[in-house]
Design an enzyme around this catalytic site. Structure first.
Site, PDB file in Angstrom:
ATOM      1  N   LYS A 318      55.713  12.085 -40.168  1.00 27.00           N
ATOM      2  CA  LYS A 318      56.279  11.394 -39.165  1.00 27.00           C
ATOM      3  C   LYS A 318      57.021  12.550 -38.333  1.00 27.00           C
ATOM      4  CE  LYS A 318      58.517   6.986 -39.107  1.00 27.00           C
ATOM      5  NZ  LYS A 318      59.182   5.889 -40.016  1.00 27.00           N
ATOM      6  N   GLU A 404      57.179  -9.373 -48.414  1.00 31.32           N
ATOM      7  CA  GLU A 404      58.097 -10.662 -48.313  1.00 31.32           C
ATOM      8  C   GLU A 404      57.707 -11.606 -49.553  1.00 31.32           C
ATOM      9  OE1 GLU A 404      58.256  -8.290 -44.619  1.00 31.32           O
ATOM     10  OE2 GLU A 404      56.656  -9.278 -45.777  1.00 31.32           O
ATOM     11  N   ARG A 432      56.801 -15.076 -43.453  1.00 32.68           N
ATOM     12  CA  ARG A 432      55.618 -14.684 -44.217  1.00 32.68           C
ATOM     13  C   ARG A 432      55.818 -15.052 -45.549  1.00 32.68           C
ATOM     14  NH1 ARG A 432      53.568  -9.240 -41.764  1.00 32.68           N
ATOM     15  NH2 ARG A 432      53.174  -8.371 -43.645  1.00 32.68           N
TER      16      ARG A 432
END
Length: 673
Positions: A318, A404, A432
């Site tokens: 990244k 979640e 969610r």
């Protein structure tokens, strides 16, 4: 390549040559010739390498002017170039999970000239968006959806007799979500042709950094090493063995299975086992910054007549190629405008802190007094402020990954044992986990406390992250206490209130952005509020304005505007949507001609609960004029929060204008709407 637990790339020398990161627009002679992916087809490997470099320069230059998601896109420059070189979008479908990393994809698919508008009002979206380009196969913004969507597209392709390729690009962080495993399990069973690219950068593509540095994905996949193997010969030998043993059956099948396992042990690695057990053919790890390797592997898979579901494990870094991003704690995941040379961000100074930080400081204050308080987040330590809580209470803070549903039921389990869990989740992400909120928490009256961050309009992230629906889907639950603070002081009081509620679940919603500078309680320790009790902030006559949440501040400004026109308005802060303050509603309805309710939420929310109470109690049977002011029944595109408020018709001027129109008085033009 991966050696000794450390990541190296075969072309590290490649990044040592100078790349132009300055305030001047970079010279990009090769990128200037690419308007659409078809223009990349005849490029050599060397030219593709150069194109990836120019993409990085373009990304840094562009995002430094606009802000946005930077490091995820820097990390997939070579992968994006290789994908568009080998495959043919829009016929072939490339699905970017979450979509933070799709900036290079946007540049290469005809949107380079509009990149300066990204995440701005009427500009490009920060995520893939089907309405924006035919090359965006599937809209995204939330995590772990790509494999499910890709599998649906692949099966749809087969049913329609087509022969295009479907590629899902998913990060190792997104692999922490159960939905990804559900999709892989189904893909292995259906055995349709699908390419899954696991973009493994040992980072969750979310604001997950702890106070001390970056946070790796929770429960990350094993980083087992294996040789690159994508040869047609091995794959076809393996498929031939499968076909023969299916026909012969019996003991021969077991022998062939052992042979296949032995071969995988020789040319693969233990990291393949999980995916193989799910029915996916595993290839990797592959150096995600080596264009030659990427192109070779992708071409090999593309040329196979019936590969079935394939997972290509790609190792990337990244922020690759931009030194400030490579060394930053958060890898410069999400940035405001910055200096391209140094990477220093031009963050505006504010006299107040964010609501997120006020929540975290208040929760820490509560936890100092009560050792049963614990914090839970779903790979969002930085985003929810619980990284601060984790710093103070490392054993009482739990990052469950991008999960979640699990977070909610995990919190329910903690509550059943007498702990006091605070589950901090963005409003749009809590969607969610709704079934778990209803079935596992509310039905059992377990005292889980939900801190609902990013409630209401969120600005540049747009509709995928807009917290419009939480009040609607939470306040319909019978046992839930539902609150919303009007300012940061009230937020601290509601944290204390939630901590004190121990016989049922509760929640409080708060927005993105900074507080108003209200006087904070001593040591950030709030005082529990009386449940279901609102307050009157300003006494007036004829007009009453009842706000729920931080829109109360706009209601106060609307009253100021009305005062300038000689109209005195009452302003009240509801504080609670459930249980609603019936006495306050009766007072406002009986003592005023006009009642306006205002909230930054969808239809079915606070105003619906008000109308239900007014109707059941006969308060709408007389002369009272009641008007709800809510978000419009449509999605509001990305842009500044002020622009979104104006578009939604929820500014202080809109509230004042609504009052004037109900009074039948002129003067609306004086509000400069």
């Amino acid at each position: 390549m991966v050696k000794g637990g450390q990541r190296t790339t075969q072309n590290d020398q490649h990044f040592k040559r100078f790349l132009n990161y300055s305030e001047e627009k970079p010279c990009t002679p090769l990128l200037d010739t690419i308007n659409h992916p078809i223009h990349m087809k005849n490029l050599s490997i060397e030219e593709l390498d150069q194109l990836a470099d120019e993409l990085r320069e373009e990304l840094v230059y562009t995002v430094s002017k606009t802000g946005g998601h930077l490091s995820s896109s820097l990390g997939v420059a070579e992968l994006t170039v290789a994908l568009h070189h080998v495959f043919d979008t829009p016929e072939d479908k490339i699905i970017w999970d979450v979509g933070h990393q799709a900036y290079p994809h946007k540049i290469l698919t005809g949107r380079r000239s509009r990149m300066h508008t990204i995440r701005q009002t009427c500009g490009l979206a920060g995520f893939p968006k089907r309405e924006e380009s035919i090359h965006d196969a599937f809209g995204a913004g939330h995590s772990s959806t790509s494999i499910s969507a890709g599998l649906g597209m692949a099966v749809g392709r087969d049913l329609l007799g087509k022969n295009n390729h479907v590629i899902a690009v998913i990060g190792d962080g997104s692999m922490t979500a159960g939905m990804a495993y559900e999709a892989m399990n189904n893909a292995g069973y259906l055995d349709t042709n699908l390419i899954i690219i696991l973009n493994d950068n040992e980072q969750v593509s979310l604001p997950t950094a702890t106070v001390d540095g970056p946070a790796p994905p929770v429960g990350a996949l094993s980083k087992a090493l294996s040789k690159l193997h994508s040869s047609r010969e091995f794959r076809q030998l393996r498929e031939a063995a499968k076909g023969i043993t299916k026909q012969i059956g019996g003991q021969t099948h077991e022998i062939a299975a052992k042979f296949d396992s032995y071969m995988r042990g020789m040319v693969g690695g233990s990291g393949a086992c999980l995916f193989e057990e799910l029915g996916l053919y595993y290839i990797g790890p592959v150096d995600g910054h080596n264009v030659e390797d990427l192109v070779y592997v992708l071409n090999e898979i593309k040329s196979l007549p019936a590969p079935g579901p394939v997972l290509i494990h790609v190792i990337t870094e990244k922020g690759k190629g931009y030194p400030p991003a490579e060394i930053a704690n958060d890898k410069m995941h999400g940035v405001v405008k910055f200096d391209p040379k140094s990477g220093k961000q031009m963050k505006s100074k504010s006299e107040t802190r964010s609501y997120t930080q006020y929540f975290a400081e208040s929760l820490i204050a509560e936890a100092e007094k009560d050792d049963k308080i614990v914090g839970i987040h779903a790979a969002m330590g930085g985003g929810t402020g619980l990284n601060l809580f984790q710093k103070r209470f490392p054993d009482r803070c739990f990052d469950v990954g991008i999960a979640e549903q699990h977070a909610v039921t995990f919190a329910a389990g903690l509550a059943s044992e007498g702990l006091k869990p605070f589950c901090a989740i963005y409003s749009s992400f809590l969607q969610r986990g709704f079934d778990q909120v209803a079935h596992d928490v509310d039905l059992q009256k377990l005292p889980v406390r939900f801190a609902i961050d990013r409630a209401g309009l969120v600005g540049a992230d747009g509709p995928t992250h807009c917290g419009a629906f939480d009040t609607t889907f939470i306040a319909c639950l019978p046992n839930m206490v539902v609150m919303a603070p009007s300012d940061e002081t009230e937020l601290m009081h509601m944290v204390a209130t939630a901590a004190a509620i121990d016989d049922r679940p509760s929640c409080f919603r708060y927005p993105r952005g900074n507080g108003i500078g209200s006087i904070l309680p001593p040591n950030n320790k709030g005082t529990p509020l009386e449940i279901g009790k609102g307050r009157v902030l300003r006494e007036g006559n004829r007009v009453a304005i009842l706000g729920y949440g931080t829109i109360v501040q706009s209601c106060m400004k609307a009253a100021d505007l009305l005062q300038m026109l000689g109209i005195s308005a009452t302003v009240a802060d509801a504080r609670f949507c459930k249980p609603i303050d019936g006495n306050l509603l009766r007072q406002l309805a009986q003592e005023h001609e006009i009642l306006i309710t205002a909230e930054e939420g969808s239809i079915g929310g606070f105003s619906t609960h008000v109308s239900h109470f007014l109707g059941l109690n006969g308060l709408l049977d007389g002369k009272l004029k009641w008007r709800p002011m809510i978000l419009p029944d449509r999605y509001i595109d990305h842009g500044s929060q002020n622009d979104q408020i104006e578009e939604a018709g929820l500014s202080s001027k809109h509230i004042a204008a609504t009052a004037l129109s109900l009074l039948g008085q002129e003067g609306v033009h004086r509000l400069n709407l």
